[in-house]
Design a protein around this motif. Structure first.
Motif, PDB file in Angstrom:
ATOM      1  N   MET A  75       1.012  -1.205  -0.072  1.00 12.64           N
ATOM      2  CA  MET A  75      -0.014  -0.086  -0.087  1.00 12.64           C
ATOM      3  C   MET A  75       0.904   1.219   0.090  1.00 12.64           C
ATOM      4  N   LEU A  76       0.815   2.168  -1.113  1.00 11.58           N
ATOM      5  CA  LEU A  76       1.860   3.193  -1.039  1.00 11.58           C
ATOM      6  C   LEU A  76       1.041   4.406  -0.618  1.00 11.58           C
ATOM      7  N   ALA A  77       1.968   5.376   0.128  1.00 13.39           N
ATOM      8  CA  ALA A  77       1.220   6.480   0.481  1.00 13.39           C
ATOM      9  C   ALA A  77       0.681   7.270  -0.253  1.00 13.39           C
ATOM     10  N   THR A  78       0.359   7.443  -1.385  1.00 11.53           N
ATOM     11  CA  THR A  78      -0.327   7.936  -2.510  1.00 11.53           C
ATOM     12  C   THR A  78      -1.648   7.386  -2.855  1.00 11.53           C
ATOM     13  N   GLY A  79      -1.968   6.244  -2.165  1.00  5.26           N
ATOM     14  CA  GLY A  79      -3.052   5.505  -2.417  1.00  5.26           C
ATOM     15  C   GLY A  79      -3.214   4.493  -3.140  1.00  5.26           C
ATOM     16  N   LYS A  80      -2.147   4.309  -4.184  1.00  5.59           N
ATOM     17  CA  LYS A  80      -1.942   3.237  -5.160  1.00  5.59           C
ATOM     18  C   LYS A  80      -1.433   1.975  -4.320  1.00  5.59           C
ATOM     19  N   VAL A  81      -1.577   0.903  -5.124  1.00  9.23           N
ATOM     20  CA  VAL A  81      -1.232  -0.459  -4.622  1.00  9.23           C
ATOM     21  C   VAL A  81      -0.441  -1.000  -5.651  1.00  9.23           C
ATOM     22  N   GLU A  82       0.786  -1.634  -5.057  1.00 11.28           N
ATOM     23  CA  GLU A  82       1.619  -2.461  -5.925  1.00 11.28           C
ATOM     24  C   GLU A  82       1.252  -3.947  -5.396  1.00 11.28           C
ATOM     25  N   VAL A  83       1.081  -4.722  -6.389  1.00 13.01           N
ATOM     26  CA  VAL A  83       1.169  -6.061  -6.111  1.00 13.01           C
ATOM     27  C   VAL A  83       2.305  -6.877  -6.933  1.00 13.01           C
ATOM     28  N   VAL A  84       2.795  -7.889  -5.892  1.00  7.64           N
ATOM     29  CA  VAL A  84       3.851  -8.518  -6.443  1.00  7.64           C
ATOM     30  C   VAL A  84       3.699 -10.030  -6.625  1.00  7.64           C
ATOM     31  N   THR A  85       3.838 -10.628  -7.610  1.00 10.71           N
ATOM     32  CA  THR A  85       3.298 -11.881  -7.740  1.00 10.71           C
ATOM     33  C   THR A  85       4.507 -12.968  -8.384  1.00 10.71           C
ATOM     34  N   GLY A  86       4.431 -14.076  -7.798  1.00 20.44           N
ATOM     35  CA  GLY A  86       5.542 -14.864  -8.588  1.00 20.44           C
ATOM     36  C   GLY A  86       5.370 -15.751  -9.679  1.00 20.44           C
ATOM     37  N   ALA A  87       3.804 -15.470 -10.281  1.00 20.61           N
ATOM     38  CA  ALA A  87       3.318 -15.969 -11.238  1.00 20.61           C
ATOM     39  C   ALA A  87       3.571 -14.906 -12.644  1.00 20.61           C
ATOM     40  N   SER A  88       4.559 -15.277 -13.543  1.00 21.60           N
ATOM     41  CA  SER A  88       4.728 -14.420 -14.522  1.00 21.60           C
ATOM     42  C   SER A  88       4.086 -14.668 -15.737  1.00 21.60           C
ATOM     43  N   ALA A  89       3.559 -13.714 -16.490  1.00 24.49           N
ATOM     44  CA  ALA A  89       2.614 -14.092 -17.550  1.00 24.49           C
ATOM     45  C   ALA A  89       3.434 -13.932 -18.771  1.00 24.49           C
ATOM     46  N   HIS A  90       3.020 -14.862 -19.682  1.00 19.25           N
ATOM     47  CA  HIS A  90       3.616 -14.758 -21.276  1.00 19.25           C
ATOM     48  C   HIS A  90       2.113 -14.849 -22.003  1.00 19.25           C
ATOM     49  N   GLY A  91       1.328 -13.755 -21.843  1.00 14.69           N
ATOM     50  CA  GLY A  91      -0.068 -13.601 -22.535  1.00 14.69           C
ATOM     51  C   GLY A  91      -1.185 -14.000 -22.099  1.00 14.69           C
ATOM     52  N   GLN A  92      -1.367 -14.202 -20.801  1.00 19.42           N
ATOM     53  CA  GLN A  92      -2.409 -14.745 -20.176  1.00 19.42           C
ATOM     54  C   GLN A  92      -3.339 -13.554 -19.653  1.00 19.42           C
ATOM     55  N   GLY A  93      -2.798 -12.365 -19.404  1.00 24.99           N
ATOM     56  CA  GLY A  93      -3.691 -11.169 -18.897  1.00 24.99           C
ATOM     57  C   GLY A  93      -3.594 -11.162 -17.404  1.00 24.99           C
ATOM     58  N   HIS A  94      -2.384 -11.756 -16.710  1.00 20.74           N
ATOM     59  CA  HIS A  94      -2.236 -11.433 -15.293  1.00 20.74           C
ATOM     60  C   HIS A  94      -2.378 -10.004 -14.769  1.00 20.74           C
ATOM     61  N   GLU A  95      -1.877  -9.095 -15.268  1.00 22.86           N
ATOM     62  CA  GLU A  95      -1.881  -7.811 -14.869  1.00 22.86           C
ATOM     63  C   GLU A  95      -3.485  -7.261 -14.513  1.00 22.86           C
ATOM     64  N   THR A  96      -4.069  -7.638 -15.545  1.00 26.40           N
ATOM     65  CA  THR A  96      -5.655  -7.257 -15.609  1.00 26.40           C
ATOM     66  C   THR A  96      -6.536  -8.043 -14.522  1.00 26.40           C
ATOM     67  N   ALA A  97      -6.478  -9.389 -14.519  1.00 25.14           N
ATOM     68  CA  ALA A  97      -7.108 -10.256 -13.678  1.00 25.14           C
ATOM     69  C   ALA A  97      -6.741 -10.157 -12.117  1.00 25.14           C
ATOM     70  N   PHE A  98      -5.537  -9.923 -11.913  1.00 26.68           N
ATOM     71  CA  PHE A  98      -4.755  -9.685 -10.614  1.00 26.68           C
ATOM     72  C   PHE A  98      -5.445  -8.527 -10.143  1.00 26.68           C
TER      73      PHE A  98
END
Length: 825
Positions: free
Chosen positions: A505-528
């Motif tokens: 949780m960033l101070a400016t109200g934004k959120v960073e998500v870190v995942t060990g599952a790396s995408a190669h076309g599946q759309g992880h950034e959107t679904a997560f």
């Protein structure tokens, strides 16, 4: 260029919403960074010299002329690098006595498949490296090559051709599951013997041809050894596993290795690998102390990037005279190629648990012999063992229906697990948690217009229409979300099945998500982003997903086996829930309330029974300041979680295909395709549709077009897209796709995997349709791919099953349980 943006909408739940993919803006406009785009100061380039022979001794290598070429820095051989190049590992020895040949990235004495690397040219440009590679003069003493799978299985130190003569055998491992021994069912041999007397026995032999993943982006690797860490960029599905394997085999501490998988253009399992090219790039960069890049050509990719499938399957099914199944016996020969690759030896074992599929078999036995040959090594390809199993059992159930002269839907209804019986323990020892095969099938039949198409089929047969209509059925389930670490341990898999995630949780109200599952076309950034936005009550646009870098995301087990959402997504849910719990005492302090009175909903932490509250983003800002907290409160609400699943999960579905077959030419055409899949809770319907469409095309392509073909000498003769037939949009049609939902009970969201479903289910649906169109000519099989030539031969071969029957009759019979071949057909 027009920018694709979602129109502004009122706030609504993200899960279940059709969001355009965040990542597509950069991908489709070219504003991204593939591995081959990376350019570093002073970077050198590699070109590989590859063996033209499938099996040969290396008698000499003359690099003089190549070294003298313009801008060539050096030329290196296996003898030059020695043990410094490391070795490639097999992470899944399926038995303790598995025969596993040594696998140096670049051998110095003998090559064991066509395309194996024998020398590496290092030059200042890629073009100069490739030109100089043609000047390396290698002398070979060609050896007999083990190419045919059945013949290789029969060979030993006294007769036949050995892929690795020093091993004395081509048999790598024999693996068996028996329901009677495991206590999950009865004696299959007794069931079959009984059926021979008073029931029905169906025996068939099927060929799973060899396939090439043919991903959009060829493999590429860049290594920079000039910093405090050695940094590798690679077009890989498995940055974390790759980092571990490099450290385990090269002697470089894991803490000194950073692996980055930038945007990766497809994988389908083909980049679930640790490759000779990665090891050599890593070794040579360290040796020279300079950044080094290697990018394969498409021809190299087709020839040496690992292949998939390649099995002979012999099945025996017993049933009562009314069609109730009583037993299933599977005997499998699986071609590993020249080496036992990262997880290639275990791929057939994954299929072992799925041959029984959705059916209530009282007895079951699976026998698998893995075999070494002088071909490119095989490993996971979309579905990894599950498509092979589903093809066999769905073909066999259709054959049982034909034997009884009943509709193939009827025979499935008679034998499948009903929705009232879940959770259900399968004869293979897996607990299916949820499912409703009846609902998916009923919906598919209605969408398909099943009765009308059957009536049309009958009219065409009665009129002698040269264009016959066939209808194929495939009802499937799969085990995905790889999976409980304890189960993988029991199967001798070299790693776990957990996944890790963090929410910052960033101070400016934004959120960073870190995942060990790396995408190669599946759309992880959107679904997560959708999952976390709903969980924390923050805007979808305010969530940033970080992945694919072992420094940014230090823990993870990567992406394969439809595990990203059901395992990685669950880890994210748990990390987000921890954020909320850590925020409660801070919110209580800010609101001057008891922490027991704080409740969370829609992004706000409120005092129960009042209108007093603060947004979770306000709490994040407050902990950034950390001005006024009681003792014992940590000024952070960032959280992380590691989730190890308690079970696999089991998507299922019903796929129906109508095929038109020209009986005069053998030409085939898809008339209609309907699928209804049950993948539990759907996060983003648009992404799901894309996954299903892509999977369908890959499965249909196996049925109709794709095949990796070797000649008798071991040369890949389908080594370009002229000969290896990938379908285009013009070769397929618009699919009718829908869903039912039986949410999984093994994860918080109720999700099931979807990435492999289309590939698993579509191949038997298509082949069943092709065979159904010409069964009245006496045909009961056509070997894949069902080309016009093979279909025409089947029709005109006196009802013997065409090339399928011819191939099966000419080839020696095998018995995987004995691990040997015998005489007879």
């Amino acid at each position: 260029m027009t920018t694709l943006q979602d129109p502004p909408v009122e706030s609504s739940p993200e899960i279940g919403r059709e969001r355009r993919r965040k990542e597509d803006q950069r991908l489709i406009t070219g504003r991204t960074r593939w591995t081959d785009n990376i350019v570093l100061p002073g970077m050198l380039h590699l070109a590989m010299v590859r063996s033209p022979f499938a099996h040969a001794r290396i008698t000499s290598i003359d690099t003089t002329e190549a070294k003298a070429s313009r801008n060539v820095v050096t030329v290196l051989t296996g003898a030059d690098l020695g043990e410094s190049q490391g070795t490639l590992i097999n992470a899944w020895a399926i038995t303790t006595d598995q025969v596993t040949p040594a696998h140096p990235p670049m051998p110095s004495d003998r090559v064991s498949f066509a395309g194996e690397i024998v020398a590496v040219v290092v030059a200042r440009t890629a073009a100069e490296a490739r030109d100089a590679a043609e000047l390396v003069d290698v002398e070979y003493d060609e050896l007999p090559a083990a190419i045919d799978l059945k013949a290789a299985a029969a060979a030993d130190s006294t007769s036949g051709v050995l892929a690795h003569p020093d091993l004395g055998t081509n048999k790598s491992a024999f693996w068996k599951f028996d329901s009677a021994e495991a206590g999950t069912g009865g004696d299959v041999d007794a069931a079959i013997e009984k059926a021979r007397g008073d029931g029905i026995v169906i025996e068939r032999e099927y060929r799973q041809q060899r396939l090439i993943p043919a991903f959009m982006e060829p493999r590429s690797t860049v290594v920079d050894p000039t910093g405090e860490q050695i940094t590798m960029w690679s077009a890989t599905q498995i940055p974390h596993i790759l980092r571990f394997a490099l450290a385990a085999t090269t002697g470089v501490p894991e803490s000194k290795i950073r692996v980055i998988a930038p945007d990766v253009g497809g994988g389908f399992g083909g980049k679930l690998q640790t490759t000779p090219e990665e090891w050599l790039t890593f070794c040579i960069a360290n040796r020279l102390g300079k950044p080094v890049k290697y990018t394969e050509t498409r021809s190299e990719s087709l020839m040496v990037a690992h292949h998939g499938r390649d099995q002979w399957q012999k099945l025996t099914m017993s049933a009562e005279k009314d069609g109730t199944v009583t037993g299933l016996k599977v005997e499998l020969l699986a071609d590993l190629g020249s080496h036992v690759s990262l997880v290639g030896g275990g791929v057939p074992v994954l299929g072992a648990f799925m041959f029984n599929a959705i059916y209530k078999f009282p007895a079951y036995q699976f026998n698998c012999q893995t075999v070494l040959t002088n071909k490119t090594w095989t490993d996971a390809y979309r579905g990894a063992g599950r498509p092979e199993a589903t093809f066999a059992i769905e073909r066999l159930m259709t054959e049982l229906a034909a034997e009884l002269d009943v509709d193939p839907i009827e025979i499935r209804r008679k034998n499948w697990i009903t929705h009232e019986e879940f959770p259900f323990m399968s004869v293979a020892g897996l607990e299916y948690d949820t499912g409703n095969y009846e609902a998916a099938t009923d919906k598919a039949l209605e969408m398909f217009g099943y009765d009308d198409l059957r009536a049309e089929q009958q009219r065409r047969r009665e009129s002698g229409d040269p264009i016959q209509l066939g209808i194929g059925v495939s009802t499937f389930t799969e085990m995905c979300g790889l999976a409980p670490s304890r189960v993988l341990g029991q199967l001798n898999y070299g790693a776990g099945g957990w996944e890790h995630a963090a929410v910052r949780m960033l101070a400016t109200g934004k959120v960073e998500v870190v995942t060990g599952a790396s995408a190669h076309g599946q759309g992880h950034e959107t679904a997560f982003s959708q999952i976390v936005a709903d969980r924390l009550g923050v805007p979808f646009e305010d969530v940033e997903v970080l992945h694919g870098d072992t420094q940014t995301s230090p823990r993870g087990l990567d992406t394969y086996g439809s595990r990203s959402l059901v395992v990685g997504g669950e880890a994210l849910v748990r990390a987000a829930d921890k954020v909320i719990e850590k925020a409660k005492p801070i919110a209580a302090h800010l609101l001057e309330a008891s922490v027991d009175d704080i409740e969370f909903a829609e992004g706000r932490l409120s005092v129960r029974g009042t209108d007093q509250g603060v947004a979770i983003t306000e709490v994040a800002a407050a902990v950034f300041a950390a001005h006024d907290y009681p003792e014992g409160i940590e000024p952070s609400i960032d959280s992380e979680a590691t989730y190890d699943p308690v079970n696999f999960n089991y998507p299922h579905g019903t796929h129906l295909c109508a095929m038109e077959v020209d009986t005069e030419t053998g030409g085939v055409k898809i008339r209609k395709y309907v699928c209804v899949d049950d993948i539990g809770t759907i996060i983003n319907p648009m992404i799901v549709a894309g996954q299903v469409h892509g999977g369908l095309v890959q499965g249909i392509a196996q049925a109709l077009w794709e095949e990796a073909v070797y000649d008798d000498a071991g040369t890949l003769v389908s080594g370009s897209f002229v000969d290896y037939l990938l379908p285009t949009a013009a070769d397929t049609l618009s699919f009718d796709v829908d869903h039912t939902s039986s949410p999984s009970t093994t994860n918080t969201l109720g999700t099931k995997g979807v990435g492999e479903a289309g590939t698993i289910a579509s191949t038997p649906a298509v082949v069943n349709a092709v065979v159904d169109a010409i069964r009245h000519f006496g045909v009961d099989d056509v070997t894949m791919p069902c080309t016009p030539e093979r279909v025409w031969k089947a029709i005109h071969s006196r009802g013997a099953g065409g090339e399928a029957a011819t191939e099966g009759a000419a080839a020696p019979h095998f018995d995987a349980a004995e691990g040997t071949e015998g005489a007879g057909a």
